[in-house]
Motif scaffolding. Structure first.
Motif, PDB file in Angstrom:
ATOM      1  N   ASN A  34      10.840   7.484  18.129  1.00  0.00           N
ATOM      2  CA  ASN A  34      11.311   6.101  18.186  1.00  0.00           C
ATOM      3  C   ASN A  34      10.308   5.112  17.605  1.00  0.00           C
ATOM      4  OD1 ASN A  34      13.402   7.301  19.557  1.00  0.00           O
ATOM      5  ND2 ASN A  34      12.955   6.361  21.531  1.00  0.00           N
ATOM      6  N   VAL A  35       9.273   5.630  16.931  1.00  0.00           N
ATOM      7  CA  VAL A  35       8.227   4.774  16.364  1.00  0.00           C
ATOM      8  C   VAL A  35       8.259   4.856  14.840  1.00  0.00           C
ATOM      9  CG1 VAL A  35       5.734   4.334  16.226  1.00  0.00           C
ATOM     10  CG2 VAL A  35       6.750   5.096  18.392  1.00  0.00           C
ATOM     11  N   VAL A  36       8.243   3.684  14.201  1.00  0.00           N
ATOM     12  CA  VAL A  36       8.182   3.585  12.741  1.00  0.00           C
ATOM     13  C   VAL A  36       6.929   2.796  12.378  1.00  0.00           C
ATOM     14  CG1 VAL A  36       9.292   2.660  10.665  1.00  0.00           C
ATOM     15  CG2 VAL A  36      10.690   3.638  12.490  1.00  0.00           C
ATOM     16  N   VAL A  37       6.110   3.365  11.513  1.00  0.00           N
ATOM     17  CA  VAL A  37       4.930   2.673  10.998  1.00  0.00           C
ATOM     18  C   VAL A  37       5.236   2.260   9.566  1.00  0.00           C
ATOM     19  CG1 VAL A  37       2.503   2.903  10.325  1.00  0.00           C
ATOM     20  CG2 VAL A  37       3.321   3.933  12.464  1.00  0.00           C
ATOM     21  N   ILE A  38       5.077   0.973   9.287  1.00  0.00           N
ATOM     22  CA  ILE A  38       5.272   0.456   7.937  1.00  0.00           C
ATOM     23  C   ILE A  38       3.894   0.168   7.347  1.00  0.00           C
ATOM     24  CG2 ILE A  38       6.298  -1.335   6.505  1.00  0.00           C
ATOM     25  CD1 ILE A  38       8.392   0.383   7.911  1.00  0.00           C
ATOM     26  N   ASP A  39       3.604   0.854   6.272  1.00  0.00           N
ATOM     27  CA  ASP A  39       2.325   0.696   5.563  1.00  0.00           C
ATOM     28  C   ASP A  39       2.593  -0.087   4.286  1.00  0.00           C
ATOM     29  OD1 ASP A  39      -0.131   0.979   4.277  1.00  0.00           O
ATOM     30  OD2 ASP A  39       0.323   3.007   3.585  1.00  0.00           O
ATOM     31  N   ASN A  40       2.170  -1.343   4.258  1.00  0.00           N
ATOM     32  CA  ASN A  40       2.347  -2.129   3.040  1.00  0.00           C
ATOM     33  C   ASN A  40       1.012  -2.398   2.340  1.00  0.00           C
ATOM     34  OD1 ASN A  40       1.343  -4.163   4.654  1.00  0.00           O
ATOM     35  ND2 ASN A  40       3.146  -5.453   4.558  1.00  0.00           N
ATOM     36  N   SER A  41       0.130  -1.402   2.412  1.00  0.00           N
ATOM     37  CA  SER A  41      -1.206  -1.527   1.833  1.00  0.00           C
ATOM     38  C   SER A  41      -1.235  -1.290   0.329  1.00  0.00           C
ATOM     39  CB  SER A  41      -2.161  -0.537   2.507  1.00  0.00           C
ATOM     40  OG  SER A  41      -2.242  -0.790   3.880  1.00  0.00           O
ATOM     41  N   GLU A  42      -0.225  -0.585  -0.183  1.00  0.00           N
ATOM     42  CA  GLU A  42      -0.162  -0.249  -1.610  1.00  0.00           C
ATOM     43  C   GLU A  42      -1.376   0.550  -2.073  1.00  0.00           C
ATOM     44  OE1 GLU A  42       2.207  -3.287  -4.075  1.00  0.00           O
ATOM     45  OE2 GLU A  42       0.996  -4.542  -2.724  1.00  0.00           O
ATOM     46  N   GLU A  43      -1.793   1.499  -1.230  1.00  0.00           N
ATOM     47  CA  GLU A  43      -2.890   2.404  -1.546  1.00  0.00           C
ATOM     48  C   GLU A  43      -2.423   3.838  -1.310  1.00  0.00           C
ATOM     49  OE1 GLU A  43      -6.725  -0.416  -0.604  1.00  0.00           O
ATOM     50  OE2 GLU A  43      -6.029   0.885   1.003  1.00  0.00           O
ATOM     51  N   PRO A  44      -1.670   4.393  -2.251  1.00  0.00           N
ATOM     52  CA  PRO A  44      -1.082   5.724  -2.053  1.00  0.00           C
ATOM     53  C   PRO A  44      -2.112   6.815  -1.774  1.00  0.00           C
ATOM     54  CG  PRO A  44      -0.721   4.948  -4.306  1.00  0.00           C
ATOM     55  CD  PRO A  44      -1.346   3.827  -3.550  1.00  0.00           C
ATOM     56  N   GLU A  45      -3.335   6.639  -2.227  1.00  0.00           N
ATOM     57  CA  GLU A  45      -4.374   7.645  -1.995  1.00  0.00           C
ATOM     58  C   GLU A  45      -4.761   7.730  -0.512  1.00  0.00           C
ATOM     59  OE1 GLU A  45      -6.470   3.765  -2.877  1.00  0.00           O
ATOM     60  OE2 GLU A  45      -4.744   4.813  -3.709  1.00  0.00           O
ATOM     61  N   GLN A  46      -4.384   6.736   0.283  1.00  0.00           N
ATOM     62  CA  GLN A  46      -4.699   6.729   1.713  1.00  0.00           C
ATOM     63  C   GLN A  46      -3.578   7.301   2.591  1.00  0.00           C
ATOM     64  OE1 GLN A  46      -7.583   5.780   3.039  1.00  0.00           O
ATOM     65  NE2 GLN A  46      -8.453   5.183   1.075  1.00  0.00           N
ATOM     66  N   LEU A  47      -2.421   7.550   1.993  1.00  0.00           N
ATOM     67  CA  LEU A  47      -1.247   7.946   2.779  1.00  0.00           C
ATOM     68  C   LEU A  47      -1.418   9.246   3.558  1.00  0.00           C
ATOM     69  CD1 LEU A  47       1.994   7.031   0.833  1.00  0.00           C
ATOM     70  CD2 LEU A  47       1.213   6.232   3.061  1.00  0.00           C
ATOM     71  N   GLU A  48      -1.957  10.263   2.936  1.00  0.00           N
ATOM     72  CA  GLU A  48      -2.103  11.546   3.639  1.00  0.00           C
ATOM     73  C   GLU A  48      -3.048  11.422   4.816  1.00  0.00           C
ATOM     74  OE1 GLU A  48      -0.154  14.183   3.521  1.00  0.00           O
ATOM     75  OE2 GLU A  48       0.934  12.947   2.087  1.00  0.00           O
ATOM     76  N   SER A  49      -4.106  10.669   4.651  1.00  0.00           N
ATOM     77  CA  SER A  49      -5.048  10.442   5.743  1.00  0.00           C
ATOM     78  C   SER A  49      -4.374   9.671   6.883  1.00  0.00           C
ATOM     79  CB  SER A  49      -6.258   9.673   5.216  1.00  0.00           C
ATOM     80  OG  SER A  49      -7.094   9.287   6.266  1.00  0.00           O
ATOM     81  N   LEU A  50      -3.597   8.652   6.523  1.00  0.00           N
ATOM     82  CA  LEU A  50      -2.877   7.887   7.527  1.00  0.00           C
ATOM     83  C   LEU A  50      -1.869   8.780   8.246  1.00  0.00           C
ATOM     84  CD1 LEU A  50      -2.113   5.292   8.970  1.00  0.00           C
ATOM     85  CD2 LEU A  50      -0.641   4.727   7.023  1.00  0.00           C
ATOM     86  N   ARG A  51      -1.118   9.558   7.502  1.00  0.00           N
ATOM     87  CA  ARG A  51      -0.123  10.460   8.095  1.00  0.00           C
ATOM     88  C   ARG A  51      -0.799  11.429   9.077  1.00  0.00           C
ATOM     89  NH1 ARG A  51       4.553  10.707   5.997  1.00  0.00           N
ATOM     90  NH2 ARG A  51       3.877  10.399   3.852  1.00  0.00           N
ATOM     91  N   ALA A  52      -1.968  11.928   8.709  1.00  0.00           N
ATOM     92  CA  ALA A  52      -2.695  12.870   9.569  1.00  0.00           C
ATOM     93  C   ALA A  52      -3.163  12.210  10.869  1.00  0.00           C
ATOM     94  CB  ALA A  52      -3.882  13.455   8.819  1.00  0.00           C
ATOM     95  N   SER A  53      -3.341  10.890  10.866  1.00  0.00           N
ATOM     96  CA  SER A  53      -3.801  10.192  12.070  1.00  0.00           C
ATOM     97  C   SER A  53      -2.667   9.894  13.045  1.00  0.00           C
ATOM     98  CB  SER A  53      -4.508   8.887  11.689  1.00  0.00           C
ATOM     99  OG  SER A  53      -3.572   7.902  11.281  1.00  0.00           O
ATOM    100  N   LEU A  54      -1.435  10.155  12.616  1.00  0.00           N
ATOM    101  CA  LEU A  54      -0.271   9.861  13.457  1.00  0.00           C
ATOM    102  C   LEU A  54       0.256  11.121  14.123  1.00  0.00           C
ATOM    103  CD1 LEU A  54       1.624   7.472  11.015  1.00  0.00           C
ATOM    104  CD2 LEU A  54       0.140   6.830  12.931  1.00  0.00           C
ATOM    105  N   VAL A  55       0.829  10.964  15.279  1.00  0.00           N
ATOM    106  CA  VAL A  55       1.437  12.061  16.022  1.00  0.00           C
ATOM    107  C   VAL A  55       2.684  12.532  15.277  1.00  0.00           C
ATOM    108  CG1 VAL A  55       2.605  12.593  18.200  1.00  0.00           C
ATOM    109  CG2 VAL A  55       0.567  11.162  18.194  1.00  0.00           C
ATOM    110  N   ALA A  56       2.950  13.824  15.331  1.00  0.00           N
ATOM    111  CA  ALA A  56       4.160  14.371  14.717  1.00  0.00           C
ATOM    112  C   ALA A  56       5.386  13.683  15.303  1.00  0.00           C
ATOM    113  CB  ALA A  56       4.235  15.877  14.955  1.00  0.00           C
TER     114      ALA A  56
END
Length: 149
Positions: A34-56
């Motif tokens: 039920n949680v949506v994170v919106i990333d509007n940083s426009e830094e695609p190189e950071q996405l995998e790291s951000l995804r890894a910091s979030l719970v499945a």
């Protein structure tokens, strides 16, 4: 009740705080799905790291930065397309959620059907940063908004 709350977390280039906000929401009983994170940083190189910091189970959406409001709208729309929620909570990436805060906000809405939303603000530190935690009643299609005059 908390399983019928959707949450949107918006962030812009603050990768180190998003995971803690999401964890706090989960600690309040909101389901990861039920949680949506919106990333509007426009830094695609950071996405995998951000995804890894979030719970499945948490939805992560990276978008072009069109502003905070556009990011919130996308998150709410994403939740609404997934299922119906009684309430939608909106949090920024720097909010610190105190234990029981979500239940208190939901209770305030439960106890007064004429209230459309509740928010909590805290000012922290010498820089007087403020962060909002907003819980809004989801008006169903075809229903009259009880807060409208």
């Amino acid at each position: 009740m908390k399983n019928n709350i959707g949450a949107v977390v918006v962030h812009h280039k603050h990768y180190d705080t998003v995971g803690a906000v999401v964890s706090s929401l989960l600690g309040e009983g909101i389901l990861a799905a039920n949680v949506v994170v919106i990333d509007n940083s426009e830094e695609p190189e950071q996405l995998e790291s951000l995804r890894a910091s979030l719970v499945a189970g948490v939805t992560l959406i990276a978008v072009e930065n069109k502003g905070y409001g556009a990011a919130v709208n996308l998150g709410v729309q994403t939740l609404a397309e997934a299922r119906r929620f009684d309430y939608i909570l909106v949090a920024t990436h720097e909010v610190v959620i105190e234990k029981g805060a979500v239940a208190k906000l939901a209770s305030a809405l439960d106890n007064d059907p004429t209230v459309g939303g509740r928010w909590s603000r805290s000012n922290r530190g010498s820089r007087r940063q403020s962060a909002d935690l907003v819980l809004r009643r989801k008006i169903r299609s075809g229903e009259r908004d009880p807060t409208a005059s």
